[in-house]
Design a protein around this motif. Sequence first.
Motif, PDB file in Angstrom:
ATOM      1  N   LEU A 216       6.698  50.875   3.542  1.00  0.00           N
ATOM      2  CA  LEU A 216       6.504  49.533   3.013  1.00  0.00           C
ATOM      3  C   LEU A 216       5.859  49.738   1.298  1.00  0.00           C
ATOM      4  O   LEU A 216       5.988  47.880   0.611  1.00  0.00           O
ATOM      5  CB  LEU A 216       5.585  48.525   4.167  1.00  0.00           C
ATOM      6  CG  LEU A 216       5.740  48.626   5.396  1.00  0.00           C
ATOM      7  CD1 LEU A 216       5.005  47.789   6.027  1.00  0.00           C
ATOM      8  CD2 LEU A 216       6.827  47.922   5.321  1.00  0.00           C
ATOM      9  N   THR A 217       5.255  50.817   1.053  1.00  0.00           N
ATOM     10  CA  THR A 217       4.281  50.451  -0.164  1.00  0.00           C
ATOM     11  C   THR A 217       5.598  51.028  -1.129  1.00  0.00           C
ATOM     12  O   THR A 217       5.460  50.032  -2.233  1.00  0.00           O
ATOM     13  CB  THR A 217       3.897  52.055  -0.246  1.00  0.00           C
ATOM     14  OG1 THR A 217       3.029  51.887   0.869  1.00  0.00           O
ATOM     15  CG2 THR A 217       3.168  52.705  -1.827  1.00  0.00           C
ATOM     16  N   GLU A 218       6.951  51.307  -0.714  1.00  0.00           N
ATOM     17  CA  GLU A 218       8.281  51.689  -1.907  1.00  0.00           C
ATOM     18  C   GLU A 218       8.672  50.504  -1.855  1.00  0.00           C
ATOM     19  O   GLU A 218       9.246  50.035  -3.209  1.00  0.00           O
ATOM     20  CB  GLU A 218       8.867  53.079  -1.101  1.00  0.00           C
ATOM     21  CG  GLU A 218       8.130  54.367  -0.876  1.00  0.00           C
ATOM     22  CD  GLU A 218       9.554  55.281  -0.229  1.00  0.00           C
ATOM     23  OE1 GLU A 218      10.661  54.807   0.061  1.00  0.00           O
ATOM     24  OE2 GLU A 218       8.860  56.141   0.504  1.00  0.00           O
ATOM     25  N   ILE A 219       8.663  50.225  -1.206  1.00  0.00           N
ATOM     26  CA  ILE A 219       9.498  47.955  -0.809  1.00  0.00           C
ATOM     27  C   ILE A 219       8.577  47.854  -2.302  1.00  0.00           C
ATOM     28  O   ILE A 219       8.604  46.981  -2.932  1.00  0.00           O
ATOM     29  CB  ILE A 219       9.713  47.701   0.044  1.00  0.00           C
ATOM     30  CG1 ILE A 219      10.571  47.922   1.010  1.00  0.00           C
ATOM     31  CG2 ILE A 219      10.121  46.070   0.031  1.00  0.00           C
ATOM     32  CD1 ILE A 219      10.287  47.964   2.648  1.00  0.00           C
ATOM     33  N   LEU A 220       7.131  47.614  -1.773  1.00  0.00           N
ATOM     34  CA  LEU A 220       6.104  47.258  -3.095  1.00  0.00           C
ATOM     35  C   LEU A 220       6.878  47.205  -4.517  1.00  0.00           C
ATOM     36  O   LEU A 220       6.787  46.085  -5.304  1.00  0.00           O
ATOM     37  CB  LEU A 220       4.941  47.151  -2.812  1.00  0.00           C
ATOM     38  CG  LEU A 220       3.665  46.425  -2.817  1.00  0.00           C
ATOM     39  CD1 LEU A 220       3.666  44.838  -3.422  1.00  0.00           C
ATOM     40  CD2 LEU A 220       2.201  47.114  -2.687  1.00  0.00           C
ATOM     41  N   LEU A 221       6.546  48.396  -4.655  1.00  0.00           N
ATOM     42  CA  LEU A 221       6.512  49.070  -5.879  1.00  0.00           C
ATOM     43  C   LEU A 221       7.619  48.569  -6.666  1.00  0.00           C
ATOM     44  O   LEU A 221       7.687  49.037  -7.343  1.00  0.00           O
ATOM     45  CB  LEU A 221       5.683  50.176  -6.178  1.00  0.00           C
ATOM     46  CG  LEU A 221       4.499  50.702  -5.376  1.00  0.00           C
ATOM     47  CD1 LEU A 221       4.790  52.323  -5.711  1.00  0.00           C
ATOM     48  CD2 LEU A 221       3.766  50.155  -6.629  1.00  0.00           C
TER      49      LEU A 221
END
Length: 405
Positions: A216-221
């Motif tokens: 989810l962090t990768e998607i957010l960035l």
Amino acid sequence: MTRLQSISSPYFEDGFLPIQPAVSRLPSQWDAWEDILSEATSRLGFDLSPSPEGIPGFEEWRDFVHKMPLLPTQELFDDPPVLLRARQVLTFTLHFYIHSLPKPSSTPIHVPSSLSVPLRAVSDHLGLPPICTYSDTICYNYSTPGFAESLEDLTIHSTFSSTPDEVHFYRIQAMIEHRGTRAMPLMKSIISAVDSLYLQLVSTYLDQLASVVNELTEILLNIRTDCDPAVFFNRVRVWFPGGKLVYGLEGGRSVEEEWMGSSAAQSSIIQALDAFLGIEPLTHKPQERYDARPSDGSKMAFLTRMRLYLPADHRAFLEDLNRFGQQMRSLILDHPDRELAAETMEAYNRVIEAMQKFRSGHIRIVALYVTTQQRRGEKSTGTGGTSGVQFLKSIRDQTIKGKMD
């Protein structure tokens, strides 16, 4: 130990997104709503956005809203996808209405009954406030032919600015919700393992949960790839805030209410992770400096207040999930096999660290898209009314305090 899988199993299987595919347009019976929203988008043009003087040319459009026929809502309640589309169309229309007006003072804005009566009926049925929320801009605003492998698999149905930047912004958040559903079966498996006191399995599933949060962090960035910060700040974000509104009711009556607007803090999946991990007492702790207060003067932590903007059944489920999270922490901390408990604590802490990274990523995005875009002398606040980056840092710091040792 509460067996939560027997209380709200649909969320463990399907997450918080609507089960049935979204519809992109209401049936012809409600064409007037769709047409008024389409007219607002077409009148806006590429270079117009809310301003203190109001949006030129929108006086006639607002007059159309006043003269809109009062359409029935009862038939919507039997068709969930149509009901959610109606809710989305009405909330977007509301925000076009209130933000196209001049902003003279804190005087409440009067919303005509032609819009507020059906909006309030639909909202009451769903257990949502009569304002545009995260569910309206994200969860009810996209469709996909199946499991989305890429952002291009997500079709966004409505925007305020008609910019590709806004589409990308919604796609990123929709993908977070979409991929976040993978966390829910893991939560169910962890609950079963905890009920059976099988800590080896708990550790395995916790490590898988950490991997989901890291994704989810990768998607957010990735929001930075196709959403220009200046466009977002000046053309997109300006439509999200709520305010003090006087809703027209039938029979010439009215009711005044104050609501915040759409905010990422209203994401059910992120709230669920806090609840499941048992760290709500930390992340939902009242903070006098940052917590926005409504006009009635009541006190409530910001993230707790944001839960009021979630569908009613989501809120009830999260309460159950929070109770389990507290029990899970206690069981691990008090387990008699200290070596096994230590291994489980390490796995649990890896999820906490993943949540910390997610929140650090959110801070970076807000700093880029909001703080650095502020005009000189303006105060940086979140769309939910908080003090931006500093508030997010405080939540991140509270999150890491949830680690076990």
